[in-house]
Structure formats: structure tokens, C-alpha cells
Design an enzyme around this catalytic site. Structure first.
Site, mmCIF file in Angstrom:
data_model
loop_
_atom_site.group_PDB
_atom_site.id
_atom_site.type_symbol
_atom_site.label_atom_id
_atom_site.label_comp_id
_atom_site.label_asym_id
_atom_site.label_seq_id
_atom_site.Cartn_x
_atom_site.Cartn_y
_atom_site.Cartn_z
ATOM 1 N N LYS A 183 151.241 -45.223 34.408
ATOM 2 C CA LYS A 183 150.890 -44.252 35.495
ATOM 3 C C LYS A 183 149.459 -43.881 35.675
ATOM 4 O O LYS A 183 148.709 -43.084 35.054
ATOM 5 C CB LYS A 183 151.767 -42.936 35.265
ATOM 6 C CG LYS A 183 151.601 -42.279 36.556
ATOM 7 C CD LYS A 183 151.347 -40.632 36.333
ATOM 8 C CE LYS A 183 150.202 -40.165 35.781
ATOM 9 N NZ LYS A 183 148.921 -40.160 36.918
ATOM 10 N N GLU A 227 143.688 -39.749 23.496
ATOM 11 C CA GLU A 227 142.349 -39.616 23.624
ATOM 12 C C GLU A 227 141.743 -38.657 24.748
ATOM 13 O O GLU A 227 141.973 -39.093 25.953
ATOM 14 C CB GLU A 227 141.704 -41.407 24.199
ATOM 15 C CG GLU A 227 142.585 -42.477 23.235
ATOM 16 C CD GLU A 227 141.549 -42.750 22.145
ATOM 17 O OE1 GLU A 227 140.430 -42.049 21.879
ATOM 18 O OE2 GLU A 227 142.001 -43.308 21.011
ATOM 19 N N CYS A 279 133.777 -40.119 28.434
ATOM 20 C CA CYS A 279 134.291 -38.852 27.084
ATOM 21 C C CYS A 279 133.435 -39.095 26.081
ATOM 22 O O CYS A 279 133.139 -38.200 25.406
ATOM 23 C CB CYS A 279 135.640 -39.539 26.738
ATOM 24 S SG CYS A 279 135.845 -41.089 26.380
ATOM 25 N N GLU A 315 133.410 -29.436 27.783
ATOM 26 C CA GLU A 315 133.141 -30.541 28.487
ATOM 27 C C GLU A 315 132.966 -30.386 29.971
ATOM 28 O O GLU A 315 133.498 -30.112 30.626
ATOM 29 C CB GLU A 315 134.353 -31.405 28.256
ATOM 30 C CG GLU A 315 134.097 -32.675 28.525
ATOM 31 C CD GLU A 315 135.188 -33.809 28.686
ATOM 32 O OE1 GLU A 315 136.089 -33.515 28.947
ATOM 33 O OE2 GLU A 315 134.990 -35.054 27.890
HETATM 34 P P1 NAD Z 1 143.296 -35.462 33.227
HETATM 35 O O1 NAD Z 1 143.752 -34.893 31.988
HETATM 36 O O2 NAD Z 1 143.405 -34.413 34.442
HETATM 37 O O3 NAD Z 1 144.197 -36.666 33.899
HETATM 38 C C1 NAD Z 1 144.241 -37.816 33.116
HETATM 39 C C2 NAD Z 1 145.713 -38.532 33.413
HETATM 40 O O4 NAD Z 1 146.778 -37.428 33.051
HETATM 41 C C3 NAD Z 1 145.806 -38.637 34.781
HETATM 42 O O5 NAD Z 1 146.651 -39.779 35.338
HETATM 43 C C4 NAD Z 1 146.945 -37.379 35.369
HETATM 44 O O6 NAD Z 1 147.484 -37.803 36.515
HETATM 45 C C5 NAD Z 1 147.582 -37.269 34.314
HETATM 46 N N1 NAD Z 1 148.051 -35.857 33.821
HETATM 47 C C6 NAD Z 1 147.434 -34.923 33.868
HETATM 48 N N2 NAD Z 1 148.187 -33.789 33.440
HETATM 49 C C7 NAD Z 1 149.185 -34.368 32.933
HETATM 50 C C8 NAD Z 1 150.478 -33.805 32.259
HETATM 51 N N3 NAD Z 1 150.530 -32.655 31.785
HETATM 52 N N4 NAD Z 1 151.501 -34.741 31.879
HETATM 53 C C9 NAD Z 1 151.296 -36.185 32.075
HETATM 54 N N5 NAD Z 1 150.361 -36.488 32.776
HETATM 55 C C10 NAD Z 1 149.258 -35.799 33.191
HETATM 56 O O7 NAD Z 1 141.887 -36.031 32.923
HETATM 57 P P2 NAD Z 1 140.933 -36.689 34.205
HETATM 58 O O8 NAD Z 1 140.376 -35.656 34.896
HETATM 59 O O9 NAD Z 1 141.564 -37.910 34.916
HETATM 60 O O10 NAD Z 1 139.793 -37.473 32.986
HETATM 61 C C11 NAD Z 1 138.902 -36.948 32.527
HETATM 62 C C12 NAD Z 1 139.208 -36.649 31.064
HETATM 63 O O11 NAD Z 1 139.567 -37.792 30.376
HETATM 64 C C13 NAD Z 1 137.813 -36.127 30.479
HETATM 65 O O12 NAD Z 1 138.236 -34.769 29.496
HETATM 66 C C14 NAD Z 1 137.299 -37.173 29.426
HETATM 67 O O13 NAD Z 1 136.975 -36.755 28.494
HETATM 68 C C15 NAD Z 1 138.918 -37.651 29.080
HETATM 69 N N6 NAD Z 1 138.606 -39.128 28.503
HETATM 70 C C16 NAD Z 1 138.863 -39.431 27.223
HETATM 71 C C17 NAD Z 1 138.561 -40.541 26.838
HETATM 72 C C18 NAD Z 1 138.735 -41.094 25.261
HETATM 73 O O14 NAD Z 1 139.157 -42.125 24.995
HETATM 74 N N7 NAD Z 1 138.816 -40.004 24.351
HETATM 75 C C19 NAD Z 1 138.492 -41.605 27.671
HETATM 76 C C20 NAD Z 1 138.150 -41.386 29.183
HETATM 77 C C21 NAD Z 1 138.428 -39.880 29.657
#
Ligand code: NAD
Length: 492
Positions: free
Chosen positions: A187, A261, A295, A395
Site C-alpha cells: 500500500k 522502520e 529518516c 523529528e
Molecule cells: P506516515 O506514518 O504518515 O505514513 C507512512 C505510510 O503509512 C503511508 O503509506 C500512510 O498512508 C500509512 N499509514 C499511516 N498511518 C497508518 C496506520 N495507522 N495504519 C496503516 N497505515 C498507515 O509517514 P510519512 O509521513 O509518509 O513518512 C515520513 C516518516 O517515515 C518519518 O517519520 C520518517 O522518519 C519515517 N521513515 C522511516 C524510515 C526508516 O527506515 N526508519 C525510512 C523512511 C521514512
């Protein structure tokens, strides 16, 4: 936007604009609702894809479940599964430019990075994980051959990537899961559905059996539905810590496996013998890459008091020297942030930092000069930051650096570890023994000396609020198997 235009004939150019990639087939979407993609640079709509319904998400899980329970993929020899994935790598390699342009248009990241790190990185991930799969102990004799440990696929996997590194975080899950014999429902984020559509086209006809793979870009509600679905065995998530906590609680309730992650607030420890030219050259990427929307961004710079103003001046110079502009222009260092809402959130942190008493030495919350459109934030450096300030603890996910002073290296380590997060970090010194001692004391999933760039043959992931589990390397396959103890002979 026509993502199939350009130099590559390798992409399926059939119009899929009203279709979903569901269970390995293109099917007409049942709803007329669409997800629009707005360019962060032009602020104009550049494309749209159909929004999947809850019923279609359920159908993707049902197809994956049937493929796993009664299909052939998990019984297919691993060598053959590797062949299928390597075919994907070859197809992908032919479209790295198209993929890069698509990502740049959707998320505003500079074209050099999207082509090299996202598209090229994806090809590298597929090949690296295929190599890991060749070496992986899928079956291991124990007790002089009277028993074995079988590493069997975990089952139906839901993979949820974020928008900031959408291709590599999708493939870091899909590739090892498929190599292990799992079925997968991906997704992708609603901000980046066009690259996901292109990925689905690359996967189509690569040799996966029906039902094994679905790619359904959608919003949070579709993600929540997939996570809670009883037909799912494992959730592989990359995203914010808040969403990760919510997903982990559902997986805990249902006793599903999950790998997470999550966010970071990584520290760069600059020692008193550091070469500041090396520091600024390294942090140019490690801190400001993709406008800090990474991240692993090193967003806390820990500087020795004796060289504090020198470090602050060097970082301010670095920030002021970065070129902001059209992300499709190869000369651009930093593009816009992904959405106007995210831009506003980052600006609110810059205002907060000033209210907390930190001093802006570069950038700030004013729009960067000369840019009349696009969701830009000027690369910003804060001096006089205390590690207890919110700008040092939360963050921000933008081009914002906090420079925090320390007295001695014990205090530097204590500050690095005084964080809810534990994703990455770095140590900058000319003394290899000191580097080694410090690197071992910092509690993170990854750390580098005089630089940090992840390699796909090493485990990637974090501790504390940065997540659970690892991707890439041999460890990246561990997440998608269950160890079964197989007693081959009767007890003696
Ligand atoms: P987000 O958590 O808002 O969304 C990530 C994904 O999860 C999206 O596809 C979203 O639609 C989905 N999602 C959101 N809430 C959900 C839930 N409750 N259940 C199921 N799916 C859900 O994050 P974002 O804004 O898209 O990405 C940025 C974040 O990702 C930052 O915090 C960044 O640090 C983190 N990140 C971590 C890594 C890592 O490897 N540790 C890598 C890249 C990004």
C-alpha cells in the site's frame, strides 16, 4: 503526467489510468474516486490514480491468502524465485530515468537523487537481496542430520512504505518477502502513487503466479484496514513513529508479526580533532539530502565547546551555499517539501526553535528569496540549542539542523543517547581508536565514521522509537521466515 513518455520502450504503455494492480492482474477500479498528485514545485495537479475501496483491499488480501495457502510460489525452488526477481531488476534498470522523473515530479526531490538513489538504488536492492537469498540458510541440518531447521515463508505480508523514499522502502519489503515465498499486498502512500503504478507495470508478467502481488496506493484508512485484516500474517511498515505505534498495537492484539522502520533524530558527534571540510562535505548529504525529509538525516550536530563557533559558522556556510530550485534541474541541491501542509509543519518548528531560545544562523522561516512557487523551506541552522528543546527532541523532517555544544566526549555520547530515537549517527574524528570507542557507545541501529551511507548488504533499522527489526542484508530475509524445527527421525 504521462509516466511512460521518454526514452524507454521497456515500460508497458497501455493506459492503466482507471485500473488497479490487484492480485497480479489489472482490474477496473470499482470507484470513480481518484487520488490526485500535486507537484510540490509547480503546485499543479500532474496526475491521478484510482482510489481503492475497502472491498478491493480485502480482495487483494484474499488473493494473497489463496496464492499462499494453495498456490505454487512458496513451493517454487528459491533459485527460480531469484530468477523472477532478477528479471524484475533487468526491467527496472531499463527505466531508471523514467522512474527518477516520476519521483521528482511527485515528491519534489532532485533528479540526480531520484535517478541514482531511488531508481538505481532499487535495482541494487533487488540484486543485493537476490545474492543474500542464494546464501541464506533456508534449510539447516542439526543433530547430525537427525533434525533440521526449515526457514519457511511467514505468509501474507502487508507492506506499507512512506512517500519520502517510496521505491526503496517498498522494495526493501517486497523483494525479501517474495524471495522467501510470501505473498504481498503493498500500500504505497497517496502522495506517491505514480511511481507505484510504474512499479506495478514492471512487476506485471515478470513470472509471479496470480494473487502473489497487489500494489494499491491509498490513504491511511486502507492501510489500517490491511493491518487489521485477519488474512494477514506480517506487517512491514516504514513511516512515522506515531503510525508505527498504532500498527504495533494492532499487531500485538492480533499476534501478527511486524517490522517497523520509524523516525529518527540522529546525532553527528564532531570531535575536537575533526576535519571541518570533511564534516561539511559529509553533512551536506547526511543532513540536508532531500531537504531533510530522510529518516536517517543527521539533524543534531554535537560540537565541542572549544570549536563551537567554528562548527556553527561552517554549517551556516554550508546551508547558505545550497542551491534551491526546480528539482528537475540537475544543478539543484534542494527541492521543495512534499506538501504545503508538511512545509507549514516544518516552518512551525522553526518558529518554535526561536521561541525556545535557539539562534537562527542560516535560513529561517521566511520564504527563500527568488522562489515564487513551490513549497520551499530555506536550509536552516540553529545554534545555542539545548538537547532538551523540542527542536532537538522531535523529528522535524525538514532542512533544519540543531548545533548542540558539549564539554567532553562522555557528554557527547550522553547527549547522542539522550533521545527517544535511535536510528543512525556518525562520529567525526581523525583518531580511529576514538572513533571506534565512540561508535560502540552510541545506542543506534547504524553508525558511521566520518560519513554515513547505507549499504544494502548490511542491516538497516533502528532501536527505541526508531523501530523494531531490520531490512537489507541477511537480516532483511529473517523478517519474512518462520523457523520450523523438523525432527526427521523418531526420538532415541
Ligand atoms: P506516515 O506514518 O504518515 O505514513 C507512512 C505510510 O503509512 C503511508 O503509506 C500512510 O498512508 C500509512 N499509514 C499511516 N498511518 C497508518 C496506520 N495507522 N495504519 C496503516 N497505515 C498507515 O509517514 P510519512 O509521513 O509518509 O513518512 C515520513 C516518516 O517515515 C518519518 O517519520 C520518517 O522518519 C519515517 N521513515 C522511516 C524510515 C526508516 O527506515 N526508519 C525510512 C523512511 C521514512
Amino acid at each position: 503526467m504521462d509516466i511512460t513518455s521518454g526514452d524507454e520502450a521497456a515500460v508497458d504503455d497501455t493506459d492503466r489510468s482507471d485500473q488497479l494492480y490487484l492480485g497480479g492482474r489489472w482490474v477496473k477500479a470499482e470507484s470513480a474516486e481518484r487520488i490526485s498528485v500535486v507537484s510540490p514545485f509547480t503546485e499543479e495537479v500532474i496526475g491521478s490514480v484510482p482510489a481503492p475501496t475497502g472491498r478491493e483491499a480485502d480482495a487483494a488480501v484474499a488473493a494473497a491468502r489463496a496464492a499462499f495457502d494453495s498456490g505454487e510460489w512458496r513451493r517454487t525452488p528459491v533459485e527460480r524465485r531469484i530468477e523472477v526477481l532478477l528479471r524484475l531488476a533487468d526491467r527496472y534498470e531499463a527505466v531508471v530515468e523514467t522512474m527518477g522523473r516520476t519521483l521528482t515530479a511527485e515528491m519534489g526531490a532532485p533528479i540526480g537523487w531520484t535517478v541514482r538513489a531511488q531508481a538505481g538504488g532499487s535495482v541494487a536492492i533487488i540484486r543485493a537481496m537476490a545474492e543474500e537469498a542464494r546464501r541464506y540458510p533456508w534449510e539447516e541440518d542439526r543433530l547430525d542430520g537427525r533434525a533440521a531447521v526449515l526457514r519457511e515463508p511467514v505468509g501474507v505480508v502487508v507492506a506499507i512504505p512512506p512517500w519520502n523514499v517510496p521505491q526503496t522502502t517498498a522494495l526493501s519489503k517486497v523483494v525479501p518477502a517474495l524471495l522467501a515465498g510470501c505473498s504481498v499486498v503493498v500500500k504505497p502512500s497517496p502522495e506517491t502513487p505514480l511511481d507505484a503504478l510504474l512499479l506495478a507495470k514492471l512487476f506485471d508478467d515478470v513470472g509471479l503466479p496470480d494473487g502473489t502481488l497487489s500494489i494499491l496506493p491509498g490513504g491511511r484508512e486502507i492501510g489500517e484496514r490491511l493491518v487489521a485484516h485477519p488474512g494477514v500474517d506480517h506487517v512491514a511498515f516504514t513511516g512515522s513513529t506515531a503510525a508505527g505505534r498504532s500498527i504495533a498495537s494492532v499487531c500485538g492484539r492480533d499476534l501478527k508479526r511486524c517490522t517497523l522502520e520509524l523516525g529518527g533524530k540522529s546525532a553527528a558527534i564532531v570531535c575536537d580533532d575533526a576535519d571541518l571540510d570533511q564534516v561539511t562535505a559529509g553533512l551536506r548529504t547526511a543532513s540536508f539530502n532531500i531537504s531533510g525529509q530522510a529518516c536517517i538525516a543527521q539533524t543534531r550536530v554535537l560540537a565541542p565547546r572549544g570549536r563551537y563557533s567554528e562548527v556553527v559558522d561552517a554549517l551556516a556556510g554550508l546551508a547558505r551555499g545550497l542551491t534551491l530550485g526546480d528539482p528537475a534541474d540537475p544543478a539543484t541541491d534542494l527541492g521543495p517539501l512534499v506538501t504545503s501542509a508538511h512545509r507549514d509543519r516544518v516552518l512551525s518548528y522553526i518558529d518554535l526553535g526561536e521561541r525556545e531560545g535557539a539562534r537562527v544562523v542560516a535560513g529561517g522561516s521566511k520564504p527563500p528569496a527568488g522562489l515564487t512557487r513551490g513549497w520551499f523551506v530555506a536550509p536552516t541552522v540553529f545554534a545555542d540549542v539545548g538537547n532538551d528543546m523540542r527542536i532537538a527532541r522531535e523529528e522535524i523532517f525538514g532542512p533544519v539542523l540543531c548545533v548542540i555544544p558539549y564539554e567532553d566526549t562522555d557528554e557527547a555520547v550522553a547527549l547522542a543517547n539522550d533521545s527517544d530515537f535511535g536510528l543512525a549517527g556518525s562520529v567525526w574524528t581523525q583518531d580511529p581508536e576514538r572513533a571506534d570507542a565512540l561508535a560502540r557507545e552510541v545506542r543506534t541501529g547504524m553508525i558511521g565514521v566520518n560519513g554515513f551511507r547505507p549499504d544494502f548488504s548490511l542491516p538497516f533499522g533502528g532501536v527505541k522509537a526508531s523501530g523494531i527489526g531490520r531490512e537489507f542484508g541477511r537480516e532483511g530475509l529473517d523478517a519474512y521466515v518462520e523457523s520450523k524445527a523438523y525432527y526427521r527421525t523418531a526420538p532415541r
